[in-house]
Design a protein around this motif. Structure first.
Motif, PDB file in Angstrom:
ATOM      1  N   THR A  33       8.654 -62.809 -35.228  1.00 10.09           N
ATOM      2  CA  THR A  33       8.866 -64.141 -34.654  1.00 10.09           C
ATOM      3  C   THR A  33       8.912 -64.079 -33.132  1.00 10.09           C
ATOM      4  O   THR A  33       8.281 -64.893 -32.448  1.00 10.09           O
ATOM      5  N   LYS A  34       9.648 -63.116 -32.598  1.00 14.22           N
ATOM      6  CA  LYS A  34       9.752 -62.994 -31.147  1.00 14.22           C
ATOM      7  C   LYS A  34       8.406 -62.657 -30.516  1.00 14.22           C
ATOM      8  O   LYS A  34       8.052 -63.179 -29.444  1.00 14.22           O
ATOM      9  N   LEU A  35       7.630 -61.774 -31.186  1.00 16.81           N
ATOM     10  CA  LEU A  35       6.317 -61.397 -30.654  1.00 16.81           C
ATOM     11  C   LEU A  35       5.389 -62.601 -30.591  1.00 16.81           C
ATOM     12  O   LEU A  35       4.758 -62.871 -29.559  1.00 16.81           O
ATOM     13  N   ILE A  36       5.311 -63.339 -31.698  1.00 17.76           N
ATOM     14  CA  ILE A  36       4.414 -64.496 -31.736  1.00 17.76           C
ATOM     15  C   ILE A  36       4.875 -65.575 -30.763  1.00 17.76           C
ATOM     16  O   ILE A  36       4.058 -66.178 -30.053  1.00 17.76           O
ATOM     17  N   GLU A  37       6.171 -65.823 -30.706  1.00 20.60           N
ATOM     18  CA  GLU A  37       6.691 -66.831 -29.783  1.00 20.60           C
ATOM     19  C   GLU A  37       6.409 -66.441 -28.340  1.00 20.60           C
ATOM     20  O   GLU A  37       6.094 -67.298 -27.501  1.00 20.60           O
ATOM     21  N   THR A  38       6.515 -65.149 -28.026  1.00 19.69           N
ATOM     22  CA  THR A  38       6.266 -64.688 -26.663  1.00 19.69           C
ATOM     23  C   THR A  38       4.810 -64.889 -26.282  1.00 19.69           C
ATOM     24  O   THR A  38       4.490 -65.419 -25.206  1.00 19.69           O
ATOM     25  N   VAL A  39       3.900 -64.471 -27.167  1.00 20.09           N
ATOM     26  CA  VAL A  39       2.468 -64.623 -26.893  1.00 20.09           C
ATOM     27  C   VAL A  39       2.094 -66.095 -26.803  1.00 20.09           C
ATOM     28  O   VAL A  39       1.398 -66.528 -25.873  1.00 20.09           O
ATOM     29  N   LEU A  40       2.571 -66.875 -27.763  1.00 20.77           N
ATOM     30  CA  LEU A  40       2.250 -68.294 -27.781  1.00 20.77           C
ATOM     31  C   LEU A  40       2.834 -69.011 -26.572  1.00 20.77           C
ATOM     32  O   LEU A  40       2.175 -69.854 -25.946  1.00 20.77           O
ATOM     33  N   GLY A  41       4.067 -68.669 -26.224  1.00 26.08           N
ATOM     34  CA  GLY A  41       4.701 -69.282 -25.056  1.00 26.08           C
ATOM     35  C   GLY A  41       3.972 -68.950 -23.769  1.00 26.08           C
ATOM     36  O   GLY A  41       3.828 -69.815 -22.886  1.00 26.08           O
ATOM     37  N   ALA A  42       3.495 -67.715 -23.643  1.00 24.82           N
ATOM     38  CA  ALA A  42       2.761 -67.320 -22.435  1.00 24.82           C
ATOM     39  C   ALA A  42       1.454 -68.101 -22.307  1.00 24.82           C
ATOM     40  O   ALA A  42       1.092 -68.563 -21.211  1.00 24.82           O
ATOM     41  N   ILE A  43       0.743 -68.271 -23.422  1.00 23.53           N
ATOM     42  CA  ILE A  43      -0.519 -69.013 -23.377  1.00 23.53           C
ATOM     43  C   ILE A  43      -0.269 -70.484 -23.069  1.00 23.53           C
ATOM     44  O   ILE A  43      -0.984 -71.098 -22.256  1.00 23.53           O
ATOM     45  N   GLU A  44       0.740 -71.076 -23.690  1.00 27.66           N
ATOM     46  CA  GLU A  44       1.062 -72.478 -23.417  1.00 27.66           C
ATOM     47  C   GLU A  44       1.465 -72.673 -21.956  1.00 27.66           C
ATOM     48  O   GLU A  44       1.063 -73.652 -21.313  1.00 27.66           O
ATOM     49  N   THR A  45       2.257 -71.754 -21.424  1.00 23.52           N
ATOM     50  CA  THR A  45       2.677 -71.854 -20.027  1.00 23.52           C
ATOM     51  C   THR A  45       1.473 -71.797 -19.093  1.00 23.52           C
ATOM     52  O   THR A  45       1.385 -72.555 -18.123  1.00 23.52           O
ATOM     53  N   ALA A  46       0.520 -70.908 -19.420  1.00 21.28           N
ATOM     54  CA  ALA A  46      -0.672 -70.792 -18.582  1.00 21.28           C
ATOM     55  C   ALA A  46      -1.521 -72.066 -18.654  1.00 21.28           C
ATOM     56  O   ALA A  46      -2.053 -72.529 -17.636  1.00 21.28           O
ATOM     57  N   LEU A  47      -1.631 -72.642 -19.845  1.00 24.58           N
ATOM     58  CA  LEU A  47      -2.455 -73.845 -20.005  1.00 24.58           C
ATOM     59  C   LEU A  47      -1.819 -75.082 -19.366  1.00 24.58           C
ATOM     60  O   LEU A  47      -2.527 -75.993 -18.935  1.00 24.58           O
ATOM     61  N   LEU A  48      -0.477 -75.111 -19.334  1.00 23.41           N
ATOM     62  CA  LEU A  48       0.223 -76.279 -18.803  1.00 23.41           C
ATOM     63  C   LEU A  48       0.743 -76.066 -17.386  1.00 23.41           C
ATOM     64  O   LEU A  48       1.419 -76.947 -16.839  1.00 23.41           O
ATOM     65  N   TYR A  49       0.446 -74.923 -16.782  1.00 23.33           N
ATOM     66  CA  TYR A  49       0.976 -74.616 -15.455  1.00 23.33           C
ATOM     67  C   TYR A  49       0.395 -75.549 -14.401  1.00 23.33           C
ATOM     68  O   TYR A  49       1.109 -76.087 -13.559  1.00 23.33           O
ATOM     69  N   LEU A  50      -0.923 -75.751 -14.446  1.00 27.36           N
ATOM     70  CA  LEU A  50      -1.579 -76.619 -13.485  1.00 27.36           C
ATOM     71  C   LEU A  50      -1.575 -78.064 -13.979  1.00 27.36           C
ATOM     72  O   LEU A  50      -1.490 -78.316 -15.177  1.00 27.36           O
ATOM     73  N   PRO A  51      -1.680 -79.028 -13.082  1.00 30.43           N
ATOM     74  CA  PRO A  51      -1.844 -80.422 -13.512  1.00 30.43           C
ATOM     75  C   PRO A  51      -3.133 -80.575 -14.317  1.00 30.43           C
ATOM     76  O   PRO A  51      -4.065 -79.774 -14.170  1.00 30.43           O
ATOM     77  N   PRO A  52      -3.193 -81.582 -15.180  1.00 32.20           N
ATOM     78  CA  PRO A  52      -4.384 -81.744 -16.025  1.00 32.20           C
ATOM     79  C   PRO A  52      -5.698 -81.761 -15.255  1.00 32.20           C
ATOM     80  O   PRO A  52      -6.671 -81.119 -15.664  1.00 32.20           O
ATOM     81  N   TYR A  53      -5.741 -82.492 -14.136  1.00 31.23           N
ATOM     82  CA  TYR A  53      -6.992 -82.564 -13.376  1.00 31.23           C
ATOM     83  C   TYR A  53      -7.421 -81.176 -12.903  1.00 31.23           C
ATOM     84  O   TYR A  53      -8.610 -80.817 -12.984  1.00 31.23           O
ATOM     85  N   ALA A  54      -6.460 -80.411 -12.412  1.00 32.70           N
ATOM     86  CA  ALA A  54      -6.791 -79.078 -11.919  1.00 32.70           C
ATOM     87  C   ALA A  54      -7.219 -78.159 -13.056  1.00 32.70           C
ATOM     88  O   ALA A  54      -8.173 -77.373 -12.911  1.00 32.70           O
ATOM     89  N   MET A  55      -6.540 -78.235 -14.204  1.00 32.65           N
ATOM     90  CA  MET A  55      -6.899 -77.393 -15.336  1.00 32.65           C
ATOM     91  C   MET A  55      -8.294 -77.726 -15.855  1.00 32.65           C
ATOM     92  O   MET A  55      -9.076 -76.834 -16.213  1.00 32.65           O
TER      93      MET A  55
END
Length: 283
Positions: A33-55
């Protein structure tokens, strides 16, 4: 008189086994659970880090330079629709969930498919299991996943991985079985090692069928997204579920179309990345 002479309840036999697993392998499930949450959280953070227009701009530029202009246009239209529909965060959550699930499914199915193409007994042994896995309704996979990993994104990903493995495994086996024998004999005659034959002859020759398998894996993973919304996975599946429970046709339709946009985006980008800039063929 009891007309039911034979009764069979799988739950009576499986429930004790699940309880035993929860009791004795809890640290293992917690680690997964921790492994999947860590990987998934990292990808979500990267995708949502920039504003939508910039992404969207970054995605379009990457697709244009790495693949071709058509992939850039598809990326622009798909992501702009998700943003314009007011479902940007949910779309990025779904994109992260599907990306992780497909990556794990391919990581499991690809080597097993190669093994099955080389050993007929192994292929014959796993064929009934694959038949069962593809016949069982997809929501059934959520039951043991939730019992072992509780509610949330982790059981959704686990169930999605299980559901996505069979088509990728079958088509990987088919792809390698269809590699022309004369090419293999030519590679062996030149003294090429098995690793070189695999990466320079077999995989390039099998690529068209492998892309079909990847496409099926992506589509089936997205099909599980809606069901995953029932167990608290969030994303577009939760929006579809919310539209259904509240009888909001507009919300359900927008979320459904956003899922289609994500499916097209992943399919075209994966094909382009694997086929190369100059070999991208329209589907």
């Amino acid at each position: 008189m009891n007309l039911y002479l034979i009764r069979f309840s799988p739950g009576e036999y499986l429930a004790p086994g699940v309880d035993w697993l929860n009791t004795n392998f809890h640290p293992f499930f917690e680690g997964v659970t921790k492994l999947i949450e860590t990987v998934l959280g990292a990808i979500e953070t990267a995708l949502l880090y920039l504003p939508p227009y910039a992404m969207i701009l970054v995605a379009v530029l990457l697709a244009g330079f790495a693949i071709n202009i058509r992939a850039a246009i598809i990326s622009l239209v798909a992501l702009a629709f998700c943003f314009g529909a007011g479902l940007w965060t949910a779309s990025m959550q779904t994109l992260a969930l599907v990306a992780v699930a497909v990556a794990f499914s391919v990581a499991v199915a690809f080597p097993l498919g190669i093994l099955a193409s080389r050993h007929r007994r192994f292929e014959a042994g796993i064929r009934p299991l694959l038949d069962i896995m593809q016949t069982v309704p997809p929501w059934v996979y959520l039951i043991p996943a939730v019992m072992l990993f509780s509610l949330g994104r982790v059981p959704a990903i686990i169930a999605t991985i299980i559901y996505g493995v069979p088509p990728m495994l079958r088509l990987t086996t088919l792809a390698f079985n269809q590699v022309p024998k004369d090419l293999l004999e030519l590679g062996q005659a030149t003294g090429a090692p098995p690793r070189a034959i695999l990466f320079k002859i077999e995989i390039p020759s099998a690529m068209p069928t492998l892309l079909v398998g990847l496409n099926q894996c992506i589509l089936l993973s997205l099909a599980m997204v809606v069901l995953a919304g029932l167990v608290g996975a969030g994303g577009l599946g939760a929006e579809v579920t919310r539209g259904l429970t509240r009888m909001e046709m507009g919300l359900g339709l927008r979320a459904g179309l956003a899922i289609v946009a994500i499916a097209i985006l992943l399919d075209r980008l994966s094909k382009g990345a694997l086929q190369g800039r100059n070999n991208l063929h329209p589907a």
